[in-house]
Structures are given as C-alpha cells and as structure tokens.
Scaffold this motif. Sequence first.
Motif, mmCIF file in Angstrom:
data_model
loop_
_atom_site.group_PDB
_atom_site.id
_atom_site.type_symbol
_atom_site.label_atom_id
_atom_site.label_comp_id
_atom_site.label_asym_id
_atom_site.label_seq_id
_atom_site.Cartn_x
_atom_site.Cartn_y
_atom_site.Cartn_z
ATOM 1 N N PRO A 140 0.878 -1.160 0.000
ATOM 2 C CA PRO A 140 0.000 0.000 0.000
ATOM 3 C C PRO A 140 0.921 1.216 0.000
ATOM 4 N N ALA A 141 0.508 2.299 -0.697
ATOM 5 C CA ALA A 141 1.406 3.434 -0.920
ATOM 6 C C ALA A 141 2.260 3.696 0.320
ATOM 7 N N PRO A 142 3.599 3.686 0.159
ATOM 8 C CA PRO A 142 4.462 3.837 1.328
ATOM 9 C C PRO A 142 4.127 5.072 2.166
ATOM 10 N N ILE A 143 3.729 6.161 1.510
ATOM 11 C CA ILE A 143 3.429 7.371 2.277
ATOM 12 C C ILE A 143 2.177 7.162 3.126
ATOM 13 N N ASP A 144 1.237 6.377 2.639
ATOM 14 C CA ASP A 144 0.042 6.081 3.430
ATOM 15 C C ASP A 144 0.413 5.264 4.662
ATOM 16 N N ARG A 145 1.416 4.416 4.501
ATOM 17 C CA ARG A 145 1.835 3.594 5.645
ATOM 18 C C ARG A 145 2.485 4.468 6.708
ATOM 19 N N LEU A 146 3.252 5.459 6.247
ATOM 20 C CA LEU A 146 3.875 6.399 7.185
ATOM 21 C C LEU A 146 2.801 7.109 7.989
ATOM 22 N N LEU A 147 1.801 7.601 7.263
ATOM 23 C CA LEU A 147 0.714 8.337 7.919
ATOM 24 C C LEU A 147 -0.042 7.419 8.884
ATOM 25 N N ALA A 148 -0.261 6.188 8.454
ATOM 26 C CA ALA A 148 -1.010 5.249 9.304
ATOM 27 C C ALA A 148 -0.240 4.967 10.591
ATOM 28 N N ALA A 149 1.086 4.836 10.477
ATOM 29 C CA ALA A 149 1.902 4.561 11.667
ATOM 30 C C ALA A 149 1.884 5.767 12.609
ATOM 31 N N TRP A 150 1.936 6.946 12.028
ATOM 32 C CA TRP A 150 1.911 8.196 12.805
ATOM 33 C C TRP A 150 0.555 8.355 13.493
ATOM 34 N N ARG A 151 -0.495 8.118 12.688
ATOM 35 C CA ARG A 151 -1.859 8.229 13.196
ATOM 36 C C ARG A 151 -2.084 7.278 14.374
ATOM 37 N N GLY A 152 -1.489 6.094 14.267
ATOM 38 C CA GLY A 152 -1.648 5.083 15.305
ATOM 39 C C GLY A 152 -1.130 5.549 16.662
ATOM 40 N N ARG A 153 -0.191 6.483 16.653
ATOM 41 C CA ARG A 153 0.385 6.977 17.915
ATOM 42 C C ARG A 153 -0.214 8.303 18.344
ATOM 43 N N LEU A 154 -1.156 8.821 17.553
ATOM 44 C CA LEU A 154 -1.648 10.180 17.781
ATOM 45 C C LEU A 154 -2.707 10.171 18.881
ATOM 46 N N ILE A 155 -2.326 10.700 20.016
ATOM 47 C CA ILE A 155 -3.213 10.690 21.182
ATOM 48 C C ILE A 155 -4.406 11.642 20.978
ATOM 49 N N THR A 156 -4.220 12.582 20.046
ATOM 50 C CA THR A 156 -5.220 13.632 19.815
ATOM 51 C C THR A 156 -6.555 13.069 19.301
ATOM 52 N N LEU A 157 -6.483 12.004 18.527
ATOM 53 C CA LEU A 157 -7.710 11.529 17.864
ATOM 54 C C LEU A 157 -8.730 11.014 18.874
ATOM 55 N N GLY A 158 -9.962 11.429 18.665
ATOM 56 C CA GLY A 158 -11.047 10.998 19.538
ATOM 57 C C GLY A 158 -11.176 11.841 20.803
ATOM 58 N N ARG A 159 -10.250 12.761 21.009
ATOM 59 C CA ARG A 159 -10.279 13.562 22.232
ATOM 60 C C ARG A 159 -10.971 14.886 22.003
ATOM 61 N N ALA A 160 -11.545 15.437 23.090
ATOM 62 C CA ALA A 160 -12.078 16.803 23.066
ATOM 63 C C ALA A 160 -10.886 17.757 23.058
ATOM 64 N N GLY A 179 -10.159 13.145 12.990
ATOM 65 C CA GLY A 179 -9.347 12.492 11.960
ATOM 66 C C GLY A 179 -8.188 13.352 11.517
ATOM 67 N N VAL A 180 -7.387 12.737 10.637
ATOM 68 C CA VAL A 180 -6.269 13.468 10.047
ATOM 69 C C VAL A 180 -6.374 13.300 8.537
ATOM 70 N N GLU A 181 -6.205 14.393 7.810
ATOM 71 C CA GLU A 181 -6.270 14.309 6.348
ATOM 72 C C GLU A 181 -4.937 13.830 5.781
ATOM 73 N N ALA A 182 -4.957 13.480 4.496
ATOM 74 C CA ALA A 182 -3.728 12.950 3.876
ATOM 75 C C ALA A 182 -2.576 13.938 3.977
ATOM 76 N N ASN A 183 -2.875 15.243 3.976
ATOM 77 C CA ASN A 183 -1.795 16.231 4.051
ATOM 78 C C ASN A 183 -1.441 16.585 5.491
ATOM 79 N N GLY A 184 -1.985 15.856 6.438
ATOM 80 C CA GLY A 184 -1.620 16.074 7.841
ATOM 81 C C GLY A 184 -2.561 16.990 8.598
ATOM 82 N N GLY A 185 -3.523 17.614 7.911
ATOM 83 C CA GLY A 185 -4.471 18.523 8.584
ATOM 84 C C GLY A 185 -5.331 17.768 9.594
#
Length: 269
Positions: A199-219, A235-241
């Motif tokens: 799967p696109a290597p850059i998507d894997r990078l984002l997925a790994a980063w997202r997996g550690r992102l404590i921000t998601l789901g939080r107020a 969520g996080v967009e493909a460009n990191g937003g």
Amino acid sequence: MAGDELSWNVRDPLPSSVPACGTFGAAFAFYPTVSSTNDVARSAAAAGAPEGLTIVADEQTEGRGRHGRRWESPNGASLLCSILLRPSLPPALAARAGIYVALAAAEAIEAVTDLPVALKWPNDLLISERKVAGVLAESDIVGDRLDFVVVGIGINVHWHPDDPTAISLDAAAGRVVSRKELLLALLAHLERWRPYLEPAPIDRLLAAWRGRLITLGRAVVVRGPETTLEGTAVGVEANGGLVVRDATDVEHVVHAADVTLRPARAPER
Ligand code: BT5
C-alpha cells in the motif's frame, strides 16, 4: 525471422544458484523437470518459504495458463519461473502482484534485448503485438488476509508455438538470447519495483503516525492565529491537517494551530 529458424536446443543452461543481490533469488531452486513451477513454489510457500523464493525449470509437464489452459514449452526453450510474494495487500488487491511481475519482466526483456515490449490486459507481454510471455498469479488467502501470491511467468526465449499470435525473443531479436541473463535482469527489476507493491508507502507512514496520535477521539481546544475552536478531533487528512468536529457537527480542517487536549473522561464505573 521465424522462431524455428533458430534452434532452441542451444547450450543455454539455467544456473543452479544466482548471486545474492537482495530479496529475489536469495532462496532459489532450479529443476530440470517439474509439473509446474507454480506448484513447487506454492508447496514451499505453504511450508513457510520466504518472500523472493524463485523457482525455475527447464521443463514443465503440466505448465498452465489461466482458467486451466495449457502453457506450451519444449525442454530448455523458455524461462519458466515462479516467484513467491508476501505483500501486505488486502486480498482484493492481489491482482497487483501479477501487474508487478509483468512490468518487471517487460523491463527485463527490454534491458536484455532492446526490443520494445507492450502489455496486453491483464498480463500478456507482447512484442510486435505477438505474445512473448504470459503471467499466472495464484494467491492464497487466510481469513481476510493475503498469505502469499505465487506469480509464474513463462517467457518464450528460443521457441514459440507455431501460431502467428506468438513470438520468441530469439525470433524477435535475430540472435540467441541468454536465459540466465534474462533471469538475472528479471530478479533485478523485481527488486526495483518491490516497494511499490505495498500500500502506498506514504500512506503507511501516515497510518503509523496516526496510530500513535493521542489527539484523535479527544475533546480539544484549537487556538489558531485568528480563531479558537472547540470540538472533537475526529481524523487526520492525507496532508496532515487535523479534522475537528464542533458542537454543531460541522467539521473544520486545521493546519497551523496549537491544540490543547481536554482531559480524557474518567472511565465510568
Ligand atoms: C498465460 O495464461 O498466459 C499464463 C502463462 C503462465 C505460464 C507460466 S510458466 C511458469 C509458471 N508455471 C506454470 O504452470 N505457469 C506459469 P493465458 O492468458 O491463459 O494464456 C494461455 C494461452 O496462451 C493458451 O491457451 C495458448 O493459446 C497460448 N499459449 C500457450 N503456450 C504459449 C506460448 N509458449 N507462447 C504464447 N502463447 C502460448
């Protein structure tokens, strides 16, 4: 030059081992005769053989194409080869494995012969609109996961069927093409394209980063240069937003801002 003007019974041995140059060919076996190189590679795969295992043979007694069709090749006339792949692709994308091998093989043929190679959907390789090689991908799925794909390729080197739709490399190039040289070029081109089978290597990078992102789901409270926004980070967009949903269910994408996490709610007792 017609294919049969050049003898395929030339001394053009396949190697019993290949120089280690990466994943492909690190595990390698040559057989004088097999039922089908795909059968040998599939049995090895089921027994846990590693990605990159390469099986080649001089002769197949049951060489097959797709849908139970036969793949013809006299002893020693072709490059008959199967490659074991273990990509982390969903089963729905297993066809990419055949695409990948066809592309690598087309490049390998071009590198060795200088002849332009076209692809015909799904995975025929053509020279002058005549079939010079065919690809057969067979995959094994375990649950919702692709366990392995064995991709077999048969390249007509010194011989082709007596059929105006088929051609061999010798006939097209007007010289005896080396199967060993072709095999080594194939392994090198497989190596070169392998990263793109994931799967696109850059998507894997984002997925790994997202997996550690404590921000998601939080107020969160988001303070930007001009506005302050309260809501939930969804969520996080493909460009990191960062995507923040406010109390009225409107989603905002935040790029440059400071984010404060509201305390996570204590688990209910
Ligand atoms: C293919 O099937 O083109 C896939 C062929 C894959 C062969 C390799 S050899 C190594 C590995 N081990 C195997 O057992 N198989 C793989 P398909 O698109 O179904 O085309 C098959 C049709 O191509 C046949 O029905 C014939 O019409 C034609 N054909 C058979 N042998 C040929 C040849 N040597 N050159 C050109 N066309 C051929």
